[in-house]
Design a protein around this motif. Sequence first.
Motif, short mmCIF file in Angstrom:
data_model
loop_
_atom_site.label_atom_id
_atom_site.label_comp_id
_atom_site.label_asym_id
_atom_site.label_seq_id
_atom_site.Cartn_x
_atom_site.Cartn_y
_atom_site.Cartn_z
N LYS A 226 89.91 7.43 23.38
CA LYS A 226 89.67 8.62 22.56
C LYS A 226 89.90 8.30 21.08
N LYS A 227 90.90 7.50 20.79
CA LYS A 227 91.14 7.07 19.41
C LYS A 227 89.94 6.29 18.87
N GLN A 228 89.38 5.44 19.71
CA GLN A 228 88.23 4.64 19.28
C GLN A 228 87.03 5.53 19.01
N LEU A 229 86.82 6.53 19.86
CA LEU A 229 85.74 7.49 19.66
C LEU A 229 85.91 8.21 18.33
N ALA A 230 87.10 8.76 18.11
CA ALA A 230 87.36 9.49 16.87
C ALA A 230 87.21 8.58 15.66
N PHE A 231 87.70 7.35 15.75
CA PHE A 231 87.60 6.39 14.65
C PHE A 231 86.14 6.14 14.28
N GLU A 232 85.30 5.90 15.29
CA GLU A 232 83.91 5.56 15.00
C GLU A 232 83.13 6.76 14.46
N ILE A 233 83.42 7.95 14.95
CA ILE A 233 82.74 9.14 14.43
C ILE A 233 83.12 9.37 12.97
N VAL A 234 84.40 9.26 12.64
CA VAL A 234 84.83 9.41 11.25
C VAL A 234 84.22 8.30 10.38
N GLN A 235 84.16 7.12 10.92
CA GLN A 235 83.58 5.98 10.20
C GLN A 235 82.13 6.26 9.81
N VAL A 236 81.38 6.89 10.70
CA VAL A 236 79.97 7.20 10.44
C VAL A 236 79.83 8.23 9.32
N TYR A 237 80.63 9.29 9.37
CA TYR A 237 80.44 10.42 8.46
C TYR A 237 81.32 10.36 7.21
N HIS A 238 82.26 9.41 7.18
CA HIS A 238 83.07 9.21 5.99
C HIS A 238 83.05 7.73 5.60
N SER A 239 84.03 6.99 6.03
CA SER A 239 84.08 5.56 5.71
C SER A 239 85.08 4.89 6.64
N THR A 240 85.03 3.54 6.66
CA THR A 240 85.98 2.80 7.49
C THR A 240 87.40 3.02 6.99
N ALA A 241 87.56 3.08 5.67
CA ALA A 241 88.89 3.26 5.10
C ALA A 241 89.49 4.61 5.51
N LEU A 242 88.69 5.67 5.43
CA LEU A 242 89.19 6.99 5.81
C LEU A 242 89.41 7.10 7.31
N ALA A 243 88.58 6.39 8.09
CA ALA A 243 88.79 6.39 9.54
C ALA A 243 90.12 5.72 9.88
N GLN A 244 90.42 4.63 9.21
CA GLN A 244 91.68 3.94 9.46
C GLN A 244 92.86 4.80 9.02
N LYS A 245 92.71 5.48 7.89
CA LYS A 245 93.78 6.36 7.41
C LYS A 245 94.03 7.49 8.41
N ALA A 246 92.94 8.08 8.94
CA ALA A 246 93.08 9.16 9.92
C ALA A 246 93.76 8.65 11.19
N LEU A 247 93.41 7.46 11.62
CA LEU A 247 94.03 6.87 12.81
C LEU A 247 95.52 6.62 12.57
N ASP A 248 95.83 6.04 11.42
CA ASP A 248 97.24 5.76 11.11
C ASP A 248 98.05 7.05 11.05
N GLU A 249 97.46 8.08 10.43
CA GLU A 249 98.15 9.35 10.32
C GLU A 249 98.37 9.97 11.71
N TRP A 250 97.37 9.88 12.56
CA TRP A 250 97.51 10.43 13.91
C TRP A 250 98.61 9.69 14.67
N ASN A 251 98.63 8.36 14.55
CA ASN A 251 99.68 7.59 15.22
C ASN A 251 101.06 7.97 14.72
N THR A 252 101.13 8.23 13.41
CA THR A 252 102.42 8.64 12.83
C THR A 252 102.86 9.98 13.38
N ARG A 253 101.91 10.89 13.47
CA ARG A 253 102.23 12.26 13.88
C ARG A 253 102.55 12.36 15.36
#
Length: 339
Positions: A226-253
């Motif tokens: 599920k993390k990989q799915l969310a990462f790739e969707i964010v990557q498409v509509y934003h950027s790789t950097a923002l996808a990684q930031k969202a993933l890191d934030e989710w892991n933190t939370r």
Amino acid sequence: VVLRKLRQFQDLGHQAVLIIGDFTGMIGDPSGRPATRPQLTRKEVMANAATYRDQAFKILDPARTETVCNGDWFRAMSFEDVIRLNTRVTLQQMLQRDDFRARIDNQQAIRAHEIQYPIMQGWDSVMVKADVELGGTDQLFNILIGRDFQKDEGLPQQVVFLVPILEGLDGSKKMSKSIGNFVAINESAADIFGKLMSISDELMARYYALLLGRSPAAGAHPLEAKKQLAFEIVQVYHSTALAQKALDEWNTRFSKRNLEHSNLPTFSAAPEKLEAVTLVSNVYRQVFNLKKSRSEVSRLIKQGSVELDGTKLRDPMTTIGLEPGQILRLDRKHAVRIG
């Protein structure tokens, strides 16, 4: 899903025609609807159209996209023109639609203006001289009307290209802004990531197929998939950097359970104390637009999923008074800061 398929056509050298339904939008597509859609004003429709353009061009290539508004031809029609167009379709045809038949069976109203929608969409196909029309499976009837109109006008009949309907976050109804079970591609990276992490494992497999065109990696844990799915969707509509930031934030939370310094959504609590089951249900509905039954919420509480400032709540009927700054964790995917 339709826009992604349309982009594939563009990549193969085709020109896309994006029809903004500034006129039909004031009627509302009845396809798949159990009741009449609320009618929108022209101002509301044009505001939605502007948002739709912004979202569409996150996927489509603007250089290979012609954008038109169907109000350009419908506003030029006289009432006589409308009547003549209606003579090409029978009422029996309209009532063959599954959604209209279901409403009749359930003794629910079908407004006369709703019958106009497939007629108008069919005429769109004539006006843009479409050779292929893409739509969800619920659009079959409307697109076939377009083929009939093109034949009447001596035009080549368009190919009907249908794609599966994407279910919303609830996993049951079609993804829809009006229902509230949607992910908008112009939302923030964190919001898109968070919403996708909230879907069920069964729905995740469906999203992989329709949005990424593949299945989850074999043997992958559902949470990691599920993390990989969310990462790739964010990557498409934003950027790789923002996808990684969202993933890191989710892991933190959630994964690391370090919520104190996380950027959590805020829940404005009422001053009176509430039973835990009522409070948690309210937070799910008001903050995350998720409707959970009292029995489902009670089960989460008894299982120890719900925490207030790190302390598990075990009794669904205990009364709780909240204070600003407290952190209420509902489950492994949802948490709020009390405002």
